[in-house]
Design a protein around this motif. Sequence first.
Motif, mmCIF file in Angstrom:
data_model
loop_
_atom_site.group_PDB
_atom_site.id
_atom_site.type_symbol
_atom_site.label_atom_id
_atom_site.label_comp_id
_atom_site.label_asym_id
_atom_site.label_seq_id
_atom_site.Cartn_x
_atom_site.Cartn_y
_atom_site.Cartn_z
ATOM 1 N N SER A 33 20.000 -42.655 40.139
ATOM 2 C CA SER A 33 20.552 -42.983 38.820
ATOM 3 C C SER A 33 19.572 -43.851 38.021
ATOM 4 N N ALA A 34 18.852 -44.745 38.689
ATOM 5 C CA ALA A 34 17.845 -45.558 38.007
ATOM 6 C C ALA A 34 16.703 -44.683 37.499
ATOM 7 N N LYS A 35 16.278 -43.716 38.292
ATOM 8 C CA LYS A 35 15.222 -42.795 37.860
ATOM 9 C C LYS A 35 15.686 -41.974 36.661
ATOM 10 N N ALA A 36 16.921 -41.505 36.703
ATOM 11 C CA ALA A 36 17.460 -40.728 35.583
ATOM 12 C C ALA A 36 17.528 -41.576 34.316
ATOM 13 N N ASP A 37 17.932 -42.826 34.440
ATOM 14 C CA ASP A 37 17.985 -43.718 33.279
ATOM 15 C C ASP A 37 16.593 -43.950 32.695
ATOM 16 N N ILE A 38 15.615 -44.129 33.548
ATOM 17 C CA ILE A 38 14.247 -44.347 33.070
ATOM 18 C C ILE A 38 13.739 -43.101 32.365
ATOM 19 N N ARG A 39 13.971 -41.916 32.931
ATOM 20 C CA ARG A 39 13.536 -40.668 32.283
ATOM 21 C C ARG A 39 14.225 -40.494 30.925
ATOM 22 N N GLU A 40 15.502 -40.858 30.860
ATOM 23 C CA GLU A 40 16.241 -40.742 29.603
ATOM 24 C C GLU A 40 15.684 -41.688 28.547
ATOM 25 N N GLU A 41 15.304 -42.892 28.962
ATOM 26 C CA GLU A 41 14.763 -43.866 28.023
ATOM 27 C C GLU A 41 13.357 -43.500 27.559
ATOM 28 N N LEU A 42 12.585 -42.827 28.408
ATOM 29 C CA LEU A 42 11.222 -42.450 28.030
ATOM 30 C C LEU A 42 11.206 -41.395 26.939
ATOM 31 N N GLY A 43 12.183 -40.531 26.912
ATOM 32 C CA GLY A 43 12.256 -39.522 25.872
ATOM 33 C C GLY A 43 11.841 -38.147 26.369
ATOM 34 N N PRO A 44 11.917 -37.148 25.456
ATOM 35 C CA PRO A 44 11.650 -35.767 25.861
ATOM 36 C C PRO A 44 10.187 -35.480 26.202
ATOM 37 N N GLU A 45 9.250 -36.263 25.687
ATOM 38 C CA GLU A 45 7.837 -35.987 25.986
ATOM 39 C C GLU A 45 7.476 -36.327 27.428
ATOM 40 N N PHE A 46 8.319 -37.089 28.115
ATOM 41 C CA PHE A 46 8.082 -37.427 29.517
ATOM 42 C C PHE A 46 9.108 -36.771 30.439
ATOM 43 N N LYS A 47 9.605 -35.612 30.056
ATOM 44 C CA LYS A 47 10.647 -34.976 30.871
ATOM 45 C C LYS A 47 10.121 -34.489 32.221
ATOM 46 N N ASP A 48 8.814 -34.169 32.293
ATOM 47 C CA ASP A 48 8.240 -33.714 33.563
ATOM 48 C C ASP A 48 7.582 -34.861 34.339
ATOM 49 N N PHE A 49 7.849 -36.091 33.936
ATOM 50 C CA PHE A 49 7.305 -37.267 34.614
ATOM 51 C C PHE A 49 7.853 -37.357 36.024
#
Length: 146
Positions: A46-62
Amino acid sequence: MFNDIGPLELVTIIVLAVLVFGPDKLPKVIQDVMRTIRKIREFSESAKADIREELGPEFKDFDFEDLNPKTFLRKQLDNDELGLKEIRNGFDLKKEMAEVTEAVQSADTPSSSSPSASSSSGRLDMTKKPEEPEKDDRPPFDADAT
């Protein structure tokens, strides 16, 4: 996580667990440990998902594993844009070492043109002191330095 635990260590851990907790409490302890591990994994995801959500769509494959330096370097070195695979595949270490060995061995053999450079054993004398300059040779005089 525990890739370096061998069978002997695993048996030792099981025997110690049975001795410490007893055979009647051991299944409950195992269930509690598994439940805790499951909760930690859920929290991490859930923490990883929150971080990906906060980074935005340009970091979706992070991928968080890319933050590991070894993984990062491996990923960058395998990149075909740099052309490193061609360089790595074109470099033949055995051939290079054979050429260096051959050059060193040919330098060790005594040559007939300079017998004074080699000693009686046929090897170069690396401990030989350089010849002293003649007595008349003086260093150049520099008037500005004095």
